[in-house]
Design an enzyme around this catalytic site. Structure first.
Site, PDB file in Angstrom:
ATOM      1  N   THR A 113       0.640  -1.174  -0.141  1.00  0.00           N
ATOM      2  CA  THR A 113      -0.161  -0.271  -0.212  1.00  0.00           C
ATOM      3  C   THR A 113       0.825   1.154  -0.019  1.00  0.00           C
ATOM      4  O   THR A 113       1.942   1.245   0.796  1.00  0.00           O
ATOM      5  CB  THR A 113      -0.840   0.009   1.160  1.00  0.00           C
ATOM      6  N   LEU A 114       0.691   1.903  -0.835  1.00  0.00           N
ATOM      7  CA  LEU A 114      -0.112   2.196  -2.155  1.00  0.00           C
ATOM      8  C   LEU A 114       0.110   1.238  -3.217  1.00  0.00           C
ATOM      9  O   LEU A 114       1.486   1.085  -3.335  1.00  0.00           O
ATOM     10  CB  LEU A 114      -0.356   3.670  -2.534  1.00  0.00           C
ATOM     11  N   VAL A 117       2.541   2.742  -6.049  1.00  0.00           N
ATOM     12  CA  VAL A 117       3.913   3.115  -5.308  1.00  0.00           C
ATOM     13  C   VAL A 117       4.586   1.923  -4.719  1.00  0.00           C
ATOM     14  O   VAL A 117       5.629   1.243  -5.174  1.00  0.00           O
ATOM     15  CB  VAL A 117       3.770   4.403  -4.521  1.00  0.00           C
ATOM     16  N   CYS A 118       4.127   1.575  -3.427  1.00  0.00           N
ATOM     17  CA  CYS A 118       4.625   0.574  -2.443  1.00  0.00           C
ATOM     18  C   CYS A 118       4.686  -0.830  -3.258  1.00  0.00           C
ATOM     19  O   CYS A 118       5.902  -1.695  -2.946  1.00  0.00           O
ATOM     20  CB  CYS A 118       3.973   0.391  -1.259  1.00  0.00           C
ATOM     21  N   MET A 119       3.617  -1.087  -3.829  1.00  0.00           N
ATOM     22  CA  MET A 119       3.825  -2.444  -4.770  1.00  0.00           C
ATOM     23  C   MET A 119       4.363  -2.236  -6.172  1.00  0.00           C
ATOM     24  O   MET A 119       5.416  -3.199  -6.375  1.00  0.00           O
ATOM     25  CB  MET A 119       2.441  -2.822  -5.029  1.00  0.00           C
TER      26      MET A 119
END
Length: 222
Positions: A113-114, A117-119
């Site tokens: 998450t998000l 971005v994070c994934m």
């Protein structure tokens, strides 16, 4: 299992759960937050069931992004937490990459998450370094459906494979003909697809009828 037929090999997999933080969950609009927590919990439980390494991290957990949700380390107590020093892309953190390399595995199952971005960022970076990457989209939350749709296109074009929690559970499970079959069924019914519990109840009733006879005893009412 001797052949994966192009599917994920659990013995080659590492699960990366990135930035599933209570503060960031307040920005999620594309999936109900309660569902998101359940999907992350399902993946954590499967990781424990199959002894798949889990690596977690959080973005500025002492700030507004908040701590990791407790379900991750509760249900995957073997998970390794790697702190970051401000990097937005987890793959920019050498400690995190080293932890992945230590496993000796080359298939990464990523949720974060998000989503955009994070994934997505570590997924794209890991593909560039030769890893097989699967992005669990519904176990990743985003600020809009449009952003998620764009992200799916981006990671797919980069060479990662978008997937969902039910598919990941089934792919890692491979067969019902295993000792943990009932535990997988419980994970699916409790955290991924509650309707599946109806199937389990129907099957349980059918088995009971075979063993104990029909409940209604219609012959008594003729």
């Amino acid at each position: 299992m001797s052949s994966t037929h192009g599917m994920i090999d659990p013995d080659d997999a590492v699960i990366l759960l990135i930035d599933h933080q209570s503060g960031l969950f307040n920005t999620v609009r594309d999936v109900p937050v309660n569902d998101l927590r359940h999907y992350v919990t399902a993946i954590s439980k499967v990781a424990s069931l199959l002894n798949i390494p889990v690596i977690t991290t959080a973005s500025v957990p002492d700030g507004p992004n908040g701590p990791l949700i407790p379900e991750v380390h509760k249900y995957a107590p073997h998970a390794v937490y790697v702190p970051r020093t401000g990097q937005i892309n987890t793959w920019d953190n050498p400690l995190f990459v080293d932890e992945v390399k230590k496993t000796g595995r080359k298939t990464l199952i990523i949720a974060g998450t998000l989503t955009s971005v994070c994934m997505a960022f570590p997924a794209v970076s890991a593909v560039q370094e030769g890893y097989n990457v699967y992005c669990v989209v519904d176990a990743s939350g985003n600020w809009s459906k449009m952003a998620t749709d764009i992200t799916i296109a981006r990671v797919a074009q980069a060479g990662a494979i978008p997937t969902d929690t039910f598919a990941i559970v089934a792919e890692l499970m491979r067969t019902w003909n295993r000792a943990e079959g009932s535990q997988f069924a419980e994970i699916l019914s409790e955290h991924v697809c509650p309707e599946y519990k109806c199937l389990m109840e129907s099957f349980g009733k059918a088995q009971a009828v075979v063993h104990d006879g029909p409940e209604t005893n219609l012959e008594n009412y003729r």
